[in-house]
Design a protein around this motif. Structure first.
Motif, mmCIF file in Angstrom:
data_model
loop_
_atom_site.group_PDB
_atom_site.id
_atom_site.type_symbol
_atom_site.label_atom_id
_atom_site.label_comp_id
_atom_site.label_asym_id
_atom_site.label_seq_id
_atom_site.Cartn_x
_atom_site.Cartn_y
_atom_site.Cartn_z
ATOM 1 N N ALA B 103 9.160 -28.684 -15.374
ATOM 2 C CA ALA B 103 9.900 -29.905 -15.689
ATOM 3 C C ALA B 103 9.019 -30.789 -16.554
ATOM 4 O O ALA B 103 7.791 -30.786 -16.392
ATOM 5 C CB ALA B 103 10.287 -30.647 -14.414
ATOM 6 N N VAL B 165 13.824 -30.131 -8.299
ATOM 7 C CA VAL B 165 13.600 -30.320 -9.739
ATOM 8 C C VAL B 165 13.325 -28.969 -10.400
ATOM 9 O O VAL B 165 13.827 -28.671 -11.479
ATOM 10 C CB VAL B 165 12.421 -31.280 -9.979
ATOM 11 C CG1 VAL B 165 12.118 -31.409 -11.459
ATOM 12 C CG2 VAL B 165 12.709 -32.639 -9.370
ATOM 13 N N ALA B 166 12.519 -28.144 -9.710
ATOM 14 C CA ALA B 166 12.154 -26.841 -10.260
ATOM 15 C C ALA B 166 13.365 -25.932 -10.384
ATOM 16 O O ALA B 166 13.473 -25.151 -11.330
ATOM 17 C CB ALA B 166 11.102 -26.182 -9.378
ATOM 18 N N ALA B 167 14.293 -26.027 -9.431
ATOM 19 C CA ALA B 167 15.453 -25.140 -9.433
ATOM 20 C C ALA B 167 16.537 -25.625 -10.386
ATOM 21 O O ALA B 167 17.296 -24.822 -10.922
ATOM 22 C CB ALA B 167 16.025 -25.026 -8.026
ATOM 23 N N CYS B 168 16.614 -26.931 -10.591
ATOM 24 C CA CYS B 168 17.685 -27.501 -11.418
ATOM 25 C C CYS B 168 17.533 -27.077 -12.868
ATOM 26 O O CYS B 168 16.457 -27.228 -13.446
ATOM 27 C CB CYS B 168 17.651 -29.019 -11.334
ATOM 28 S SG CYS B 168 18.852 -29.811 -12.433
ATOM 29 N N GLY B 171 16.199 -29.962 -14.755
ATOM 30 C CA GLY B 171 15.007 -30.665 -14.285
ATOM 31 C C GLY B 171 15.343 -32.039 -13.745
ATOM 32 O O GLY B 171 14.628 -33.010 -13.981
#
Lengths: 208, 248
Positions: B103, B165-168, B171
């Motif tokens: 991100a 955040v990492a999966a979205c 971000g």
């Protein structure tokens, strides 16, 4: 995104209901087309109501596109380095919101040029005779292809869009989750089925 | 077990990184994922190479320090933290890709370590209460309805690891921020700052360069603590309410 999207969705519901009048024959469908122009009479002048709807819709389309552009720019900037190991996440409808939106924007341009202004209409476009115009459009292979593809895109877009709009507006909750998902799927399915039924009817000769 | 690891190596924030391939042998299925990396690092040190830097602390799944994207999944294939993931989730001969959180708001410090202080600044913007605290208060002094207490506890479970955040794909930090906002906003102790909390935390979140939410749901799927997706809607509701109240 949510407010402009819901405005357009409301219009689509009215639009599909109107389209289905094609199954009651040319007189009724053409009369419906005429009514759209005298809506609100005698308070409103000829076509005033129609233009009002068009202006609101245009504003909604522009607002939707501008916010989609801003959101996408921001989202792409927030993940500057992509993962090496990519996996497919989310549903197909969710992943295709951006491209689906672009396809729909292009479709709207063609659709207006085809059946509102008649600029790219196959055969003799005649104002005031929408029934014949619809039959003409769906008597061409490309008219059917463009329209059906776009209507599938509408369904997918609405499936994720309606539910998302509810979350954006703070209406979503664990308790309402099933209701909202169900409503989004139902709306998407009804819209796509309703819209697609017209070209299918022309193709099969039910409407001619 | 014998494994092939493809690990993101990056000397520091200023130099570009790349994936490096390592073979590790003698891995037990009962090892945690981090113990497997410890084994790799012992090997690297013996060979005189630079060990792989990764964040870890409690190794009990409660501190939120560990942060690895394993085969494209934040915290790996199971719904837990990386430290609680065991090697039995993999098979002998597997190739495993290990990458840092990605991100703009979480810049890489070294290898798999990212700087998550953006989260601290979001908390500083309003993730606290101003009432003086001391010893545990008398339980009946401030009654909290059961449903509110449950909701507060559910959101208080967030350990701020940043998996959301990492999966979205965007971000976005909406799930993290919503967990913090909802945790305090449903409680009487948090109500004096109810409006400013949500407005300030969301403003700080935006300023940190996190992406916008498109409701893909990836965050809630990755969250090791099971913060539910509707929490985002609840925060949006709080935000809209606060905007009306503060403006009106």
């Amino acid at each position: 995104m949510a407010v402009s999207g819901l405005l357009m969705l409301g219009y689509l519901v009215a639009h599909v209901a109107g389209n289905l009048k094609v199954f009651f024959g040319p007189e009724e469908f053409n009369a419906y087309g005429h009514w759209l122009r005298v809506m609100g009479a005698p308070v409103l002048h000829h076509e005033w109501a129609l233009w009002l709807v068009r202006i609101v819709l245009l504003a909604a389309v522009v607002a939707h596109a501008v916010s989609a552009y801003q959101l996408s720019r921001r989202d792409l900037k927030a993940r500057p380095t992509a993962y090496v190991h990519r996996r497919k996440g989310a549903s197909y409808a969710t992943r295709t919101m951006r491209w689906g939106g672009i396809i729909l924007a292009l479709f709207i341009v063609w659709h207006v040029l085809d059946l509102t202004t008649g600029t790219v209409h196959p055969g003799g476009f005649e104002e005031g005779r929408p029934y014949q115009n619809v039959v003409d459009t769906f008597s061409t292979w490309y008219g059917n292809v463009i329209y059906i593809v776009a209507m599938l895109a509408v369904g997918l877009h609405v499936r994720h869009g309606f539910w998302s709009a509810a979350q954006t507006l703070g209406i979503g909750s664990a308790r309402r989750e099933r209701l909202l998902r169900g409503a989004a799927n139902g709306l998407a399915l009804a819209l796509t089925a309703g819209f697609v039924s017209v070209p299918v009817a022309v193709m099969t000769g039910v409407v001619s | 077990m014998r494994l092939t690891l493809r690990v993101w190596r990056q000397r520091n924030a200023g130099t570009p990184g790349a994936m490096s391939t390592y073979d590790v042998d003698g891995i037990s299925a009962d090892m945690s994922f981090l113990e497997m990396l410890d084994t790799l690092n012992e090997d690297l040190i013996l060979r005189g190479e630079d060990p792989v830097a990764f964040d870890h602390d409690c190794r009990e799944g409660i501190c939120g320090a560990c942060s690895l994207v394993i085969n494209g999944d934040a915290h790996g294939p199971e719904r837990t933290t990386t430290c609680q993931l065991h090697m039995r989730a993999f098979r002998d001969g597997d190739t495993i890709d290990i990458e840092p959180w990605r991100a703009a708001a979480f810049p890489v410090v070294k290898d798999l370590v990212v700087d998550r202080s953006a989260f601290d600044r979001v908390i500083q913007a309003g993730g606290y209460i101003t009432a003086p605290t001391g010893a545990a208060p008398e339980a009946h002094a401030t009654p909290v309805p059961k449903a509110d207490a449950d909701s507060a506890f559910e959101h208080a479970e967030c350990i701020g690891c940043g998996a959301c955040v990492a999966a979205c794909p965007n971000g976005s930090a909406m799930l993290f921020t919503s967990a913090k906002v909802n945790h305090l906003n449903v409680l009487p102790q948090g109500s004096p700052e109810r409006e400013t909390r949500v407005l300030d935390m969301v403003a700080q979140m935006d300023a940190e360069g996190f992406g916008g939410c498109t409701l893909t749901g990836e965050c809630a799927t990755a969250c090791p603590k099971g913060i539910p997706l509707p929490s985002i809607s609840a925060m949006n509701k709080e935000w809209l309410r606060a905007r009306r109240k503060v403006k009106g």
